[in-house]
Structure formats: C-alpha cells, structure tokens
Design a protein around this motif. Structure first.
Motif, mmCIF file in Angstrom:
data_model
loop_
_atom_site.group_PDB
_atom_site.id
_atom_site.type_symbol
_atom_site.label_atom_id
_atom_site.label_comp_id
_atom_site.label_asym_id
_atom_site.label_seq_id
_atom_site.Cartn_x
_atom_site.Cartn_y
_atom_site.Cartn_z
ATOM 1 N N ASN A 53 0.828 -1.207 0.000
ATOM 2 C CA ASN A 53 0.000 0.000 0.000
ATOM 3 C C ASN A 53 0.867 1.263 0.000
ATOM 4 O O ASN A 53 1.851 1.356 0.728
ATOM 5 N N ALA A 54 0.479 2.260 -0.801
ATOM 6 C CA ALA A 54 1.163 3.561 -0.771
ATOM 7 C C ALA A 54 0.278 4.556 -0.035
ATOM 8 O O ALA A 54 -0.925 4.654 -0.307
ATOM 9 N N ALA A 55 0.880 5.299 0.887
ATOM 10 C CA ALA A 55 0.122 6.310 1.622
ATOM 11 C C ALA A 55 -0.167 7.495 0.707
ATOM 12 O O ALA A 55 0.644 7.838 -0.168
ATOM 13 N N ASP A 70 11.058 5.107 4.483
ATOM 14 C CA ASP A 70 11.679 4.160 3.556
ATOM 15 C C ASP A 70 10.910 4.200 2.235
ATOM 16 O O ASP A 70 9.767 3.758 2.157
ATOM 17 N N SER A 71 11.561 4.738 1.205
ATOM 18 C CA SER A 71 10.884 4.890 -0.096
ATOM 19 C C SER A 71 11.494 3.979 -1.152
ATOM 20 O O SER A 71 11.510 4.312 -2.339
ATOM 21 N N ALA A 72 11.983 2.824 -0.730
ATOM 22 C CA ALA A 72 12.703 1.945 -1.653
ATOM 23 C C ALA A 72 11.855 1.483 -2.839
ATOM 24 O O ALA A 72 12.391 1.044 -3.855
ATOM 25 N N TYR A 73 10.525 1.598 -2.721
ATOM 26 C CA TYR A 73 9.653 1.137 -3.809
ATOM 27 C C TYR A 73 8.959 2.289 -4.524
ATOM 28 O O TYR A 73 7.995 2.075 -5.260
ATOM 29 N N ALA A 74 9.424 3.513 -4.314
ATOM 30 C CA ALA A 74 8.723 4.692 -4.843
ATOM 31 C C ALA A 74 8.499 4.624 -6.351
ATOM 32 O O ALA A 74 7.480 5.097 -6.858
ATOM 33 N N MET A 75 9.427 4.012 -7.073
ATOM 34 C CA MET A 75 9.307 4.013 -8.533
ATOM 35 C C MET A 75 8.150 3.135 -9.010
ATOM 36 O O MET A 75 7.799 3.164 -10.188
ATOM 37 N N SER A 112 0.216 9.250 -5.412
ATOM 38 C CA SER A 112 0.821 9.192 -4.071
ATOM 39 C C SER A 112 2.224 9.794 -4.143
ATOM 40 O O SER A 112 2.920 9.628 -5.144
ATOM 41 N N PRO A 113 2.653 10.483 -3.090
ATOM 42 C CA PRO A 113 3.987 11.078 -3.109
ATOM 43 C C PRO A 113 5.078 10.018 -3.282
ATOM 44 O O PRO A 113 4.986 8.924 -2.723
ATOM 45 N N ARG A 114 6.093 10.368 -4.055
ATOM 46 C CA ARG A 114 7.247 9.478 -4.251
ATOM 47 C C ARG A 114 8.297 9.695 -3.161
ATOM 48 O O ARG A 114 9.186 8.874 -2.973
ATOM 49 N N GLU A 117 8.058 15.671 -0.436
ATOM 50 C CA GLU A 117 6.976 16.364 -1.145
ATOM 51 C C GLU A 117 6.004 17.014 -0.155
ATOM 52 O O GLU A 117 5.206 17.868 -0.543
ATOM 53 N N ILE A 118 6.067 16.573 1.099
ATOM 54 C CA ILE A 118 5.153 17.115 2.105
ATOM 55 C C ILE A 118 5.799 18.343 2.757
ATOM 56 O O ILE A 118 6.912 18.239 3.298
#
Lengths: 415, 415
Positions: free
Chosen positions: B202-204, B226-231, B237-239, B243-244
């Motif tokens: 799930n992405a917040a 931890d944004s290891a899966y952002a791509m 959803s923010p990468r 961004e916040i």
C-alpha cells in the motif's frame, strides 16, 4: 560549534550521548579538510598525498576483466543474478578459505564476505553490544576506538590523558618493539589487535602472537585480529592469527582485498569466525555474527565479488603480488630517505606504512610543517592515539615518481 | 538449541543480551531454509520463488555497460581511483538529488550514497543509540524491529502478543486502509514508515503523509521514511516524504536502486538527511550521520556507483521504467488471479507486492500448503508481525512465464 536559527523546529529527540563523546572529526576526513585548505592557499602547488592509505596503482586487468565480464553477464538472462547470500557467494567463500587458510582448517562456512574491514569492525561491535570492555593497541587505527565509543562501551574522553575511560590501551612503541607488555594489561572482554600494524607498520612475530593467544585464552577474552595488511609481510611473521595453535577458540579475523590489488574502491573484505569460538554460555559467536550480517547488511556487490574471485585465481594472485611489490619498494624508498636524514624509522618492511620518529615534537606540528614546506600530505601519528605523538605515518601508496619526488622534497626540508 | 563438547574452551565474554531477545531466524533465511528442504523432498519439482523480493530481469545494458566501462577504466592509470568519499561520489550524489528531489530543495550534500537501505537502517539505529523509543508499522519489513532489538531499544519479546516490549506498533490493515489511526499512537522518538509498503504493497496518500508529518512535528519525533519502492507508484501518491511541506524538519529518507533496475546484487542505495533536521539541543542530525558513515562504513563500490550514475541518465531512467513496468504487469497478473479466485487482494498497484488475505488461517500454514501443493514459495504475512497473520505476500519479481505458471497453479489449488 553550530548555530541554529531562532525560528527552527527542533525535534524532541535527544542526541545520542555516545556520539557527543567522540572527539573532533574522524582522522582522515580531517586530513582531507586540511589538504583542501592547503590547496586553496597554494593553488599552483603540486600536492602529493602520502596520507590516507589509499591505493594508486591500476587494478590488474585479470581482475577488472573478471568484473566487466560479470557486469555484462548481469544484462543477460543466463548470467543474471539478484541478491546473493548475505554471507557471500559460495565460490568466493571457498576460494578465500583455501587461499588464505588452506592448512588452518578454517572452512568456507567460517568466512563472511563483506563490504570491507571497517564495516565489519562496526558490525562486530554492534554484535558485542555496549556491556563489553575492550583493549586496543595504542597507537591504533581509529575505527576500533571510535566504534567502541559509539556503541557506548567507553567512558568520556579524558582530555588530560587524551584517552577514553574504560578502554584498556596497550602501548606499542620502539621501547617494547611495538608489542605490548601483556603483564601490565588488564583483562578485557575484547582485544583488538592489528598486525601488520596500522599505523606503526610493525608485524608481530609468531612468538609474540602465541603469547597474545595464550593471554586471551587465560583471560577468556575474544581477540579481534585485523590482518588487512598480511600480504605485505616479507619475513616469517604469521599472515593469519589462525597460524597460532588454539587461536580458533579465541579469535576472529577481519581482512580485506582493499590494499592488495588496488581495490579500495571495490569495497570487498571478509571476516572469519570459527565455529569453535564460544561465549561464556557456550553459544557460538558465529551464530550471532550470522544473524547480524543477515539483519544489518545485504551483500557485497556481486561485481566486486567476481573481482575477488579473479584476485584468487593463479593469475590474479600473481598480479596482486606484483602490485603489492611495487608498494613495498615504495616503502623501502621512503625508509631509506628518512634513515639517510638521520631519523629513526619503523615499519615499512612488513607493511605499506613507514613510521618516522620526530622525538619531542607534536605530530600535528610536523604534519603542518611538512605540508606547508613540501606540499606532501602525511598522517600525524597522534591521530592514532597519544602514544603516536612525535611520529608521522608516511604511506607507501603512490606512483613511483610521486614517491621519489616526495622523498626529494623531504631531503630538501630536513637536509 | 546448541550443544557444546565438554572439552571446549569457552571465553568469559557474555553474549549480548539483546541478541538473545531476537526471535527465531531472520525471516528470509528461514524461508530459504524451508525452500531448500522442500527441494530435497521433491527433487523433480519446478519450484517457483515469489518469496523474497529479489529481482529476476536482466539489468538493462546501458547500466551494465557503464559498470563494465568503469571496471576497465580502473585498470588504466588515467581511469584509476581508490577510495572515494565515504558519502559517495559527488556526481552521483548530485544526480540523485536532481533526479529524485529536483524541486524539493534536497541538495547534493544531503545525500549519503550507501551499500543499501538495510545497511542504512542499521547505521541510523547505531546513530540513535539505545535510549530512543521507536514506532513501526505492523506488519513491517523485519529489519526495523530487529535492528532496534539488537541496539537495545526494546524490551523482551512477549510471546502472548508476539511483540517486543517498548515498541509502538502501528497496526495497518484493510479496516484502516493500511494507514495507522494516529490518534491511538503514543509518542516515540523515532517513527519508521515505509511507503509504498513492504509487505502490504500500500502507498500512503498525500493527505495521509501530511497528517503523519504533522504528527511527527507535534510530537518532536524523527520520521525515518523508507521509499525503496517509490518508482512502483502508479497513482499520485507522493514518491518522497519531502513532497510534504515541513518534512525536512522531521524526516530522513532511506532509498535504494535495488528494486528499480535489477540491481539487488549491486548493493547501492542512499539516505537523504536534510540539514534542517535537528536534535532537541539543536545539533544537526546530518552531522552525526556523517560521522557514523565515516567511522563505520567505507564506500559503496565505485563500479556500482558508476552503475547508479548510468541509471540516472535519460536512457538509464527509461530502461529502469521499462523493467519496473514488467514487474508491475506481473503484479497485475497475480492480483487478477487471486481476485478471480475470490480472495481479498491488496497492494500490487503501487508496489511489486501483492498482499492476499486468507481470513482465519495461519500464514505459515498457508505458506506451507502453497509450497507443498504448488511448489511456489511465497512469504507468510506473520513474518512481518502478528497483524500480518492470515496474509500471504506474493512478490511480483519473476520472469513472466514463471509468474503465469505460478498463477495457473494457484488457480488449480484454489478453484
């Protein structure tokens, strides 16, 4: 030391008090800072770095070809692999065991491949935790002490003696032949010992290491033996602590490819933890180290591991010996230069470091004078502990021409 | 658990009590063990692994060529380099800053290149020390909790609730849309948060992360994001947590190249620590992290760093998006298979993980049944914490044919 604007948000998280105990900058970044400042001051100067122990000679082609081949393979379906085992690739672990520990019954499964000795030292400290006591040679490579401070094993830094509380410092100087007088060393849980030594360049003899292993055994201590410079040994000093009978029950060996084949940038090392090494309750240390490696580390780069494997082929070993030989000749040239100038010179024979004595002088003063007058970066001995004060470490890592030029400048300065 | 021969020498070093708190094996080695046992039992079976999140597609050639070129350059005088900066090569730090944080005023000097996110999580824990309290999503990637246990931040494992004392677990389940009810979360010093989440996929949302940043700010907490899966994010959803607005005063971001370009084996990641993040005494967290990196880490392999730089070229980015696209299609195929079988399925859209619900069943039972009957390795949800029980994580990392075959077998099993 730092200023914060009145408007800034501050978290309510307290800074780790152990971080606050650390003194000044870590030695090598501090030297880099001074080097940069010097280059700003003298933009035209030909600055020579014999400071940080960083290799300069190209990596032998047999090794880089192995890595390039692996890189290309990774873009093919057949050659692709993702995560390897955290402990390293089986083939490399086996090659390390047979090359460096062939007759010493250290097995493939005792070898943990890593991204380097400095990282492994820190992982070992994390494994030991904050309640152990530790002893260290003095002077010594700063990572042992600093990682101990960070983990909370030590007391505060005592400015008068320039030492941390709760560390047993084992003085190594010309008077004791760079081997500590063990009869004056208190029992600690962990003993860090580096041979051939960084910074003094001294390699402990078989007889000395036999005494050290016995000392650890009598005290129930764990010996963390750093053999990262073993390949520089010219005489019959042991290359591994496991050459000493009984060492497997008391010792861990940390080592690295960095200084052998110009591979400082490859980030590849290993640690050998024998199954025979047990905590006081009989639990095998290797089991905990395995857990640490699996939980706090992924893998050493698979391309670097391919490079390591190439290093251990017959051609790779020959090439490594050739590169090490170049640095050893450099060490000789530096030793001869300082000896001819009347200095007392140590190390150099079994290590890529020459340890030059400037009795009665401050190391940082000598460092600054050499830098100012010859544009050569060295390493101040006191950066390795107060017993190093009055010494300068001169690294043999450099192109031959640069080393000769540095020695020419030393001779002009001190003639 | 272990037997020691009566004759063995034991050191007098006490085992670190924190190591003793850790439960069973680290999750993924345990799965590997069960997989091996299964293969021994069924030597003829075509075992498919959708367990550990390990990439399977070849690395795009633009990236491997960059690495091979670097390897070859290292064997030339002109192309040779030794140790780079501990923080990573300037060019790569700059490329990471501009590619991933272009408009977010995260600068080159805020980026610390590393050997991967798991290692950085542990280094952050070492930096924070043993006196901080921490919160973690539940279920979560085990390294956050296990590294916290090792550092001594937690109490004992409480078998009845399957949780460690002194950790704030933030339950994430279908009922709360996989975002914790912050009104019930106690204040802690550190908050670990992974989005897109491993294991739930799930992405917040922007609104959720805005609340999270405000929560951290109000509590004076540090958020480790931890944004290891952002791509893998498909929607808006923010990468990046940065961004916040205001996140730079409360957050650290840990990330990695591993899951983007098949580069799990390259061991390359980074951590962004903004200068604006301060401890309660105003001391910048980045200064301490820099010290940790310099003292306990050398460098990421220079060849891997060359690969990272190739990743961030226009061609590299395009190639990475293509590879990520393949895995995202896999995730879709897996989602459809389980949905068609009537399961409630989560994740998959913004992450390479599909989180399948088996209400009322034990995850390990489901894991074992799937392995026994379909020869497919998955990951039991309870391995990520008790709130994950009743779920299975199915990884989308696999060749298309294998993923299709696995789905065929799932359909036979559950039809």
């Amino acid at each position: 030391m730092f200023t914060v604007c009145c408007e800034a948000h501050m978290t309510k998280v307290s800074r780790n008090a152990n971080m606050d105990k650390l003194q000044a900058g870590y030695l090598f970044p501090e030297i880099a800072r001074r080097r940069s400042a010097h280059m700003l001051k003298y933009p035209e100067a030909q600055v020579i770095s014999l400071g940080i122990g960083d290799t300069t000679e190209p990596i032998p082609e047999v090794i880089t070809s192995g890595m390039a081949k692996k890189a290309h393979a990774l873009s093919t379906l057949e050659g692709y692999s993702g995560y390897g085992a955290e402990q390293g690739e089986k083939q490399l672990r086996a090659a390390i065991a047979s090359t460096y520990y062939g007759d010493l019954s250290i097995e493939e499964s005792d070898i943990f491949v890593s991204d380097g000795a400095k990282s492994d030292i820190s992982r070992l400290q994390v494994m030991f935790g904050s309640n152990v006591t530790m002893a260290v040679q003095e002077p010594s490579y700063p990572a042992y002490v600093d990682s101990s401070v960070i983990l909370g094993q030590t007391g505060q830094f005592q400015k008068d003696v320039e030492k941390y509380g709760n560390i047993e410092y084992m003085k190594c100087n010309p008077e004791n032949g760079f081997f500590p007088d063990l009869s004056t060393v208190s029992r600690t849980d962990i003993i860090f010992f580096c041979s051939p030594n960084n910074p003094t360049g001294n390699a402990a003899t078989r007889e000395q290491l036999t005494r050290l292993v016995q000392f650890a055994k009598d005290n129930g201590s764990i010996l963390v033996y750093d053999s990262a410079y073993a390949m520089y040994i010219s005489d019959d000093s042991p290359r591994s602590i496991f050459e000493i009978p009984g060492a497997k029950e008391v010792a861990i060996e940390v080592s690295s490819f960095s200084k052998y084949a110009g591979s400082t940038g490859l980030a590849l090392g290993w640690t050998a933890v024998p199954k025979e090494l047990l905590y006081s309750d009989g639990f095998p240390v290797a089991k905990d180290f395995n857990r640490i490696v699996c939980t706090t580390f992924n893998v050493a780069s698979n391309i670097s591991q391919a490079g390591g494997l190439a290093c251990l082929s017959p051609e790779g070993l020959e090439a490594m010996h050739k590169v090490v030989g170049v640095y050893k000749e450099n060490a000789n040239i530096i030793m001869e230069a300082f000896t001819s100038l009347g200095f007392s010179v140590y190390g150099g024979k079994n290590a890529p470091y020459v340890w030059v004595h400037f009795p009665g002088q401050s190391s940082w003063d000598v460092f600054s004078e050499i830098l100012e007058k010859t544009h050569v970066v060295t390493t101040p001995g006191s950066g390795f502990g107060p017993a190093g004060d009055g010494f300068i470490r001169v690294s043999a890592f450099g192109h031959r021409g640069t080393v000769l030029e540095a020695c020419k400048r030393f001779k002009q300065l001190y003639k």
